[in-house]
Design a protein around this motif. Sequence first.
Motif, PDB file in Angstrom:
ATOM      1  N   ASP A   1     -32.051 -24.366  34.185  1.00 52.38           N
ATOM      2  CA  ASP A   1     -32.614 -25.035  33.001  1.00 52.38           C
ATOM      3  C   ASP A   1     -31.720 -26.171  32.519  1.00 52.38           C
ATOM      4  O   ASP A   1     -32.202 -27.266  32.239  1.00 52.38           O
ATOM      5  CB  ASP A   1     -32.851 -24.032  31.868  1.00 52.38           C
ATOM      6  CG  ASP A   1     -33.971 -23.058  32.184  1.00 52.38           C
ATOM      7  OD1 ASP A   1     -34.861 -23.412  32.981  1.00 52.38           O
ATOM      8  OD2 ASP A   1     -33.955 -21.945  31.637  1.00 52.38           O
ATOM      9  N   THR A   2     -30.440 -25.913  32.460  1.00 51.35           N
ATOM     10  CA  THR A   2     -29.495 -26.957  32.046  1.00 51.35           C
ATOM     11  C   THR A   2     -29.435 -28.067  33.089  1.00 51.35           C
ATOM     12  O   THR A   2     -29.470 -29.251  32.757  1.00 51.35           O
ATOM     13  CB  THR A   2     -28.093 -26.358  31.830  1.00 51.35           C
ATOM     14  OG1 THR A   2     -28.185 -25.337  30.835  1.00 51.35           O
ATOM     15  CG2 THR A   2     -27.085 -27.419  31.411  1.00 51.35           C
ATOM     16  N   GLY A   3     -29.353 -27.685  34.358  1.00 51.58           N
ATOM     17  CA  GLY A   3     -29.262 -28.664  35.442  1.00 51.58           C
ATOM     18  C   GLY A   3     -30.467 -29.574  35.526  1.00 51.58           C
ATOM     19  O   GLY A   3     -30.326 -30.780  35.735  1.00 51.58           O
ATOM     20  N   ILE A   4     -31.668 -29.016  35.348  1.00 47.19           N
ATOM     21  CA  ILE A   4     -32.872 -29.850  35.470  1.00 47.19           C
ATOM     22  C   ILE A   4     -32.969 -30.832  34.311  1.00 47.19           C
ATOM     23  O   ILE A   4     -33.410 -31.966  34.485  1.00 47.19           O
ATOM     24  CB  ILE A   4     -34.164 -28.995  35.613  1.00 47.19           C
ATOM     25  CG1 ILE A   4     -35.330 -29.859  36.133  1.00 47.19           C
ATOM     26  CG2 ILE A   4     -34.545 -28.321  34.324  1.00 47.19           C
ATOM     27  CD1 ILE A   4     -35.202 -30.332  37.530  1.00 47.19           C
ATOM     28  N   VAL A   5     -32.520 -30.434  33.128  1.00 47.09           N
ATOM     29  CA  VAL A   5     -32.535 -31.358  31.987  1.00 47.09           C
ATOM     30  C   VAL A   5     -31.520 -32.481  32.210  1.00 47.09           C
ATOM     31  O   VAL A   5     -31.814 -33.657  31.954  1.00 47.09           O
ATOM     32  CB  VAL A   5     -32.276 -30.605  30.661  1.00 47.09           C
ATOM     33  CG1 VAL A   5     -32.016 -31.569  29.515  1.00 47.09           C
ATOM     34  CG2 VAL A   5     -33.459 -29.692  30.336  1.00 47.09           C
ATOM     35  N   LEU A   6     -30.346 -32.145  32.721  1.00 45.93           N
ATOM     36  CA  LEU A   6     -29.348 -33.177  33.022  1.00 45.93           C
ATOM     37  C   LEU A   6     -29.857 -34.123  34.109  1.00 45.93           C
ATOM     38  O   LEU A   6     -29.681 -35.341  34.011  1.00 45.93           O
ATOM     39  CB  LEU A   6     -28.023 -32.535  33.444  1.00 45.93           C
ATOM     40  CG  LEU A   6     -27.272 -31.778  32.353  1.00 45.93           C
ATOM     41  CD1 LEU A   6     -26.076 -31.030  32.943  1.00 45.93           C
ATOM     42  CD2 LEU A   6     -26.838 -32.717  31.244  1.00 45.93           C
ATOM     43  N   LEU A   7     -30.497 -33.561  35.133  1.00 50.10           N
ATOM     44  CA  LEU A   7     -31.061 -34.399  36.198  1.00 50.10           C
ATOM     45  C   LEU A   7     -32.151 -35.293  35.640  1.00 50.10           C
ATOM     46  O   LEU A   7     -32.198 -36.484  35.946  1.00 50.10           O
ATOM     47  CB  LEU A   7     -31.616 -33.528  37.333  1.00 50.10           C
ATOM     48  CG  LEU A   7     -32.280 -34.302  38.469  1.00 50.10           C
ATOM     49  CD1 LEU A   7     -31.253 -35.170  39.213  1.00 50.10           C
ATOM     50  CD2 LEU A   7     -32.974 -33.345  39.427  1.00 50.10           C
ATOM     51  N   ARG A   8     -33.040 -34.718  34.832  1.00 46.52           N
ATOM     52  CA  ARG A   8     -34.127 -35.511  34.234  1.00 46.52           C
ATOM     53  C   ARG A   8     -33.560 -36.689  33.457  1.00 46.52           C
ATOM     54  O   ARG A   8     -33.999 -37.831  33.633  1.00 46.52           O
ATOM     55  CB  ARG A   8     -34.975 -34.644  33.306  1.00 46.52           C
ATOM     56  CG  ARG A   8     -36.086 -35.436  32.604  1.00 46.52           C
ATOM     57  CD  ARG A   8     -36.631 -34.730  31.393  1.00 46.52           C
ATOM     58  NE  ARG A   8     -35.569 -34.603  30.400  1.00 46.52           N
ATOM     59  CZ  ARG A   8     -35.620 -33.772  29.375  1.00 46.52           C
ATOM     60  NH1 ARG A   8     -36.643 -32.980  29.189  1.00 46.52           N
ATOM     61  NH2 ARG A   8     -34.623 -33.715  28.517  1.00 46.52           N
ATOM     62  N   ASP A   9     -32.573 -36.423  32.626  1.00 43.96           N
ATOM     63  CA  ASP A   9     -31.994 -37.502  31.818  1.00 43.96           C
ATOM     64  C   ASP A   9     -31.371 -38.579  32.701  1.00 43.96           C
ATOM     65  O   ASP A   9     -31.555 -39.776  32.455  1.00 43.96           O
ATOM     66  CB  ASP A   9     -30.964 -36.941  30.837  1.00 43.96           C
ATOM     67  CG  ASP A   9     -31.596 -36.058  29.763  1.00 43.96           C
ATOM     68  OD1 ASP A   9     -32.835 -36.046  29.634  1.00 43.96           O
ATOM     69  OD2 ASP A   9     -30.827 -35.359  29.057  1.00 43.96           O
ATOM     70  N   ALA A  10     -30.669 -38.171  33.750  1.00 45.90           N
ATOM     71  CA  ALA A  10     -30.034 -39.140  34.657  1.00 45.90           C
ATOM     72  C   ALA A  10     -31.077 -39.943  35.430  1.00 45.90           C
ATOM     73  O   ALA A  10     -30.959 -41.171  35.548  1.00 45.90           O
ATOM     74  CB  ALA A  10     -29.094 -38.412  35.620  1.00 45.90           C
ATOM     75  N   VAL A  11     -32.102 -39.279  35.937  1.00 43.22           N
ATOM     76  CA  VAL A  11     -33.128 -39.961  36.729  1.00 43.22           C
ATOM     77  C   VAL A  11     -33.927 -40.926  35.857  1.00 43.22           C
ATOM     78  O   VAL A  11     -34.203 -42.062  36.264  1.00 43.22           O
ATOM     79  CB  VAL A  11     -34.052 -38.942  37.433  1.00 43.22           C
ATOM     80  CG1 VAL A  11     -35.307 -39.606  37.987  1.00 43.22           C
ATOM     81  CG2 VAL A  11     -33.291 -38.221  38.544  1.00 43.22           C
ATOM     82  N   LEU A  12     -34.294 -40.494  34.661  1.00 46.17           N
ATOM     83  CA  LEU A  12     -35.073 -41.375  33.792  1.00 46.17           C
ATOM     84  C   LEU A  12     -34.241 -42.546  33.281  1.00 46.17           C
ATOM     85  O   LEU A  12     -34.762 -43.659  33.143  1.00 46.17           O
ATOM     86  CB  LEU A  12     -35.691 -40.577  32.637  1.00 46.17           C
ATOM     87  CG  LEU A  12     -36.715 -39.516  33.072  1.00 46.17           C
ATOM     88  CD1 LEU A  12     -37.293 -38.804  31.860  1.00 46.17           C
ATOM     89  CD2 LEU A  12     -37.806 -40.088  33.955  1.00 46.17           C
TER      90      LEU A  12
END
Length: 193
Positions: free
Chosen positions: A108-119
């Motif tokens: 959950d934490t990793g996907i939010v960090l990835l989402r923020d970085a990708v966007l």
Amino acid sequence: MPDTDTPVTPGPEEDVVDLLLAQHAQIEQLFLLVVGGTGDTRRDAFDDLVKLLAAHETAEEEVVHPLARTLPGGGGDAMVDDRLDEERQAKETLQTLIKGGVDADGFDTGIVLLRDAVLTHARYEERYEFPQLRQHVPVDRLRSLATAVRAAEASAPTRPHPSAQSAKGNLAAGPVLAVIDRVRDAVRKPADS
């Protein structure tokens, strides 16, 4: 709910920037489904997200970034190097998330960090790289590049490979990695069903 399984298909007047912008929107929708989803919905959305990100970034690395390096003004190399660094970091994070799976602790934490970085990465492309392409590249070439991006995506790996992060690296290793990924996907699909 948006149809995330159907790839964005360029129309006759759509150029490469239109195509990539539509894919950015599709990526954002998939992140919403992964972050907000559970069970099979989450797992399927994550699988779709992984495949789209891998194909999208491969195509940008093979087609878009090399062109952006040649743009007038001298800022193309630095701009592309920044985008490639962001892509490499995202690929590494994505590999970690894939290894653990959607049910792993920390996903959950990793996907939010990835989402923020990708966007954030997508917004930088939209703000800096894409306007430069539209300003300096003829419309007919931008349209033909949409076809080139589609071709690159068709032969792209379905998983992130941070070591193959240049046009030359993707062209040399990409087809082999794509075959390996597609065999892996085919073997896993019946096991997941």
